[in-house]
Design a protein around this motif. Structure first.
Motif, short mmCIF file in Angstrom:
data_model
loop_
_atom_site.label_atom_id
_atom_site.label_comp_id
_atom_site.label_asym_id
_atom_site.label_seq_id
_atom_site.Cartn_x
_atom_site.Cartn_y
_atom_site.Cartn_z
N LEU A 1 3.53 -4.83 -5.13
CA LEU A 1 2.76 -4.70 -6.37
C LEU A 1 2.96 -5.94 -7.24
O LEU A 1 4.01 -6.57 -7.21
CB LEU A 1 3.20 -3.47 -7.15
CG LEU A 1 2.85 -2.09 -6.57
CD1 LEU A 1 3.17 -1.00 -7.57
CD2 LEU A 1 1.39 -2.01 -6.17
N PRO A 2 1.97 -6.27 -8.05
CA PRO A 2 2.16 -7.32 -9.06
C PRO A 2 3.13 -6.81 -10.13
O PRO A 2 3.53 -5.64 -10.09
CB PRO A 2 0.75 -7.51 -9.63
CG PRO A 2 0.08 -6.21 -9.41
CD PRO A 2 0.62 -5.67 -8.11
N GLY B 1 -4.99 4.21 -15.08
CA GLY B 1 -3.91 3.49 -14.43
C GLY B 1 -4.45 2.42 -13.52
O GLY B 1 -5.46 2.63 -12.84
N ARG B 2 -3.77 1.28 -13.49
CA ARG B 2 -4.18 0.23 -12.55
C ARG B 2 -3.83 0.63 -11.12
O ARG B 2 -4.57 0.36 -10.18
CB ARG B 2 -3.53 -1.09 -12.94
CG ARG B 2 -4.09 -1.65 -14.24
CD ARG B 2 -3.25 -2.78 -14.83
NE ARG B 2 -3.89 -3.29 -16.03
CZ ARG B 2 -3.81 -2.72 -17.24
NH1 ARG B 2 -3.09 -1.61 -17.38
NH2 ARG B 2 -4.42 -3.23 -18.27
N TYR B 3 -2.68 1.28 -10.98
CA TYR B 3 -2.26 1.82 -9.69
C TYR B 3 -1.88 3.29 -9.89
O TYR B 3 -1.27 3.65 -10.89
CB TYR B 3 -1.06 1.06 -9.13
CG TYR B 3 -1.36 -0.35 -8.68
CD1 TYR B 3 -1.72 -0.62 -7.36
CD2 TYR B 3 -1.29 -1.40 -9.59
CE1 TYR B 3 -2.00 -1.92 -6.96
CE2 TYR B 3 -1.57 -2.70 -9.19
CZ TYR B 3 -1.93 -2.95 -7.87
OH TYR B 3 -2.21 -4.24 -7.47
N LEU B 4 -2.24 4.10 -8.92
CA LEU B 4 -1.81 5.49 -8.87
C LEU B 4 -1.00 5.69 -7.60
O LEU B 4 -1.41 5.25 -6.53
CB LEU B 4 -3.01 6.45 -8.82
CG LEU B 4 -4.10 6.33 -9.88
CD1 LEU B 4 -5.20 7.37 -9.62
CD2 LEU B 4 -3.53 6.49 -11.28
N LEU B 5 0.15 6.33 -7.74
CA LEU B 5 0.91 6.75 -6.55
C LEU B 5 0.82 8.27 -6.48
O LEU B 5 1.43 8.98 -7.28
CB LEU B 5 2.37 6.29 -6.65
CG LEU B 5 3.30 6.75 -5.52
CD1 LEU B 5 2.71 6.45 -4.13
CD2 LEU B 5 4.68 6.12 -5.66
N VAL C 1 -2.91 3.82 -4.67
CA VAL C 1 -4.30 3.55 -5.00
C VAL C 1 -4.41 2.38 -5.97
O VAL C 1 -3.74 2.37 -7.01
CB VAL C 1 -4.94 4.81 -5.65
CG1 VAL C 1 -6.37 4.52 -6.09
CG2 VAL C 1 -4.89 6.00 -4.71
N GLN C 2 -5.23 1.41 -5.63
CA GLN C 2 -5.69 0.44 -6.61
C GLN C 2 -6.96 1.01 -7.21
O GLN C 2 -7.94 1.23 -6.50
CB GLN C 2 -6.01 -0.91 -5.96
CG GLN C 2 -4.83 -1.78 -5.63
CD GLN C 2 -5.27 -3.18 -5.18
OE1 GLN C 2 -6.16 -3.77 -5.78
NE2 GLN C 2 -4.64 -3.69 -4.14
N THR C 3 -6.96 1.25 -8.49
CA THR C 3 -8.11 1.87 -9.12
C THR C 3 -9.14 0.81 -9.53
O THR C 3 -8.90 -0.39 -9.45
CB THR C 3 -7.70 2.65 -10.38
OG1 THR C 3 -7.25 1.72 -11.38
CG2 THR C 3 -6.56 3.64 -10.04
N GLU C 4 -10.25 1.30 -10.02
CA GLU C 4 -11.31 0.40 -10.48
C GLU C 4 -10.81 -0.48 -11.61
O GLU C 4 -11.21 -1.65 -11.72
CB GLU C 4 -12.52 1.23 -10.93
CG GLU C 4 -13.74 0.40 -11.24
CD GLU C 4 -14.96 1.25 -11.49
OE1 GLU C 4 -16.03 0.67 -11.79
OE2 GLU C 4 -14.88 2.49 -11.34
N LEU C 5 -9.93 0.05 -12.46
CA LEU C 5 -9.37 -0.74 -13.56
C LEU C 5 -8.66 -1.98 -13.03
O LEU C 5 -8.83 -3.08 -13.55
CB LEU C 5 -8.39 0.14 -14.36
CG LEU C 5 -7.77 -0.46 -15.61
CD1 LEU C 5 -8.84 -0.73 -16.67
CD2 LEU C 5 -6.72 0.49 -16.18
N ARG C 6 -7.88 -1.82 -11.97
CA ARG C 6 -7.16 -2.94 -11.36
C ARG C 6 -8.12 -3.86 -10.60
O ARG C 6 -8.03 -5.08 -10.69
CB ARG C 6 -6.07 -2.42 -10.43
CG ARG C 6 -5.39 -3.50 -9.58
CD ARG C 6 -4.72 -4.56 -10.44
NE ARG C 6 -4.10 -5.60 -9.62
CZ ARG C 6 -3.70 -6.76 -10.10
NH1 ARG C 6 -3.84 -7.05 -11.37
NH2 ARG C 6 -3.14 -7.66 -9.29
#
Length: 272
Positions: free
Chosen positions: A113-114, A211-215, A262-267
């Motif tokens: 992850l960044p 969220g930019r990422y979801l786990l 998950v990389q979401t649309e926001l990210r």
């Protein structure tokens, strides 16, 4: 007094349920009053649902005062502090199932992850005690959300002992989901529990989060140890949840847990 207020007051007067978020009690109670023939039946059904959502995972309740003493005593020694955290996480079924693979779980999933500056842990249970295993910068802001006020008081004290930039919130995340932006949102074995209350809860919650990422993870076996077909079933549930969303997904399967990063649309908008 209206029936819903009587039901809520009765349940919150019980030692087993008095620490639960009142909004959640009212939400479930209102549903059960519509389905049941009497207040007594509705109270019983509401307590049963609350047990399914949270109580079943706390078969051995921590002595919070004694646990905090243990944490304070070992906080000066990093290896011993991790040992204490590991020991205390055995008191919650969800974190106990993750203990045998704790090193591998977070290091594997979060390795690439960044930089992560903000984390939201929803229906956190005792998972914030896994903080020493998280590959995150020391200054990360960690928000832990659950329905139990006594557990959250314990977690807040843990944050202070461990010098973590952490805060807690008691919240019914079905009716009042957080909408602030976070770099990483943890939904660890949470969605199946929410669907005990509302079959649309998972989709509605995920649609509300920023969220930019979801786990997102699911158990691979029941609390009783049965696992037949659960990986396939939850894989299908996740695929249905992801359908139509602009997500990039990585899948991880461990002995007791199925996880999706998950990389979401926001990210995705940020990196395009």
């Amino acid at each position: 007094m209206p029936e819903l207020e009587r039901l809520t007051a009765q349940i919150l007067a019980s030692s087993k349920y008095r620490e639960i978020a009142p909004d959640l009690v009212r939400r479930i109670g209102a549903q059960e009053l519509e389905k049941r023939r009497s207040l007594k039946e509705a109270v019983k059904a509401t307590k049963n649902k609350l047990h399914q959502v949270g109580g079943a995972y706390q078969q051995t309740k921590l002595n919070y005062e004694k646990s905090l003493e243990m944490l304070r005593e070992t906080a000066v020694s990093h290896p011993n502090f991790r040992t204490t955290c590991h020991q205390l996480m055995q008191a919650h079924a969800s974190t106990r199932e993750r203990l045998l693979m704790l090193d591998e779980f977070y290091q594997t999933i979060l390795a690439n992850l960044p930089p992560i500056h903000t984390v939201l842990d929803l229906a956190c249970g005792l998972n914030p005690l896994a903080y020493p295993w998280l590959p995150l910068p020391k200054e990360v802001q960690f928000t832990a959300v659950d329905i139990y006020s006594d557990m959250l008081n314990f977690i807040q004290a843990f944050f202070e002992i461990a010098r973590i930039n952490g805060r807690t919130q008691q919240r019914d995340i079905i009716g009042n989901p957080p909408t602030d932006e976070f770099d990483l949102i943890l939904l660890l074995k949470t969605l199946p529990c929410l669907e005990q209350v509302d079959k649309n809860a998972a989709a509605n919650l995920v649609g509300s989060l920023n969220g930019r990422y979801l786990l997102i993870s699911y158990p691979t076996q029941s609390l009783g140890g049965r696992g037949k077909g659960m990986v396939e079933n939850y894989t299908q549930q996740f695929q249905a949840l992801a359908n139509g969303r602009n997500w990039r997904v990585q899948r991880f399967e461990f002995a007791t847990e199925l996880a999706f990063l998950v990389q979401t649309e926001l990210r995705l908008r940020e990196i395009m």
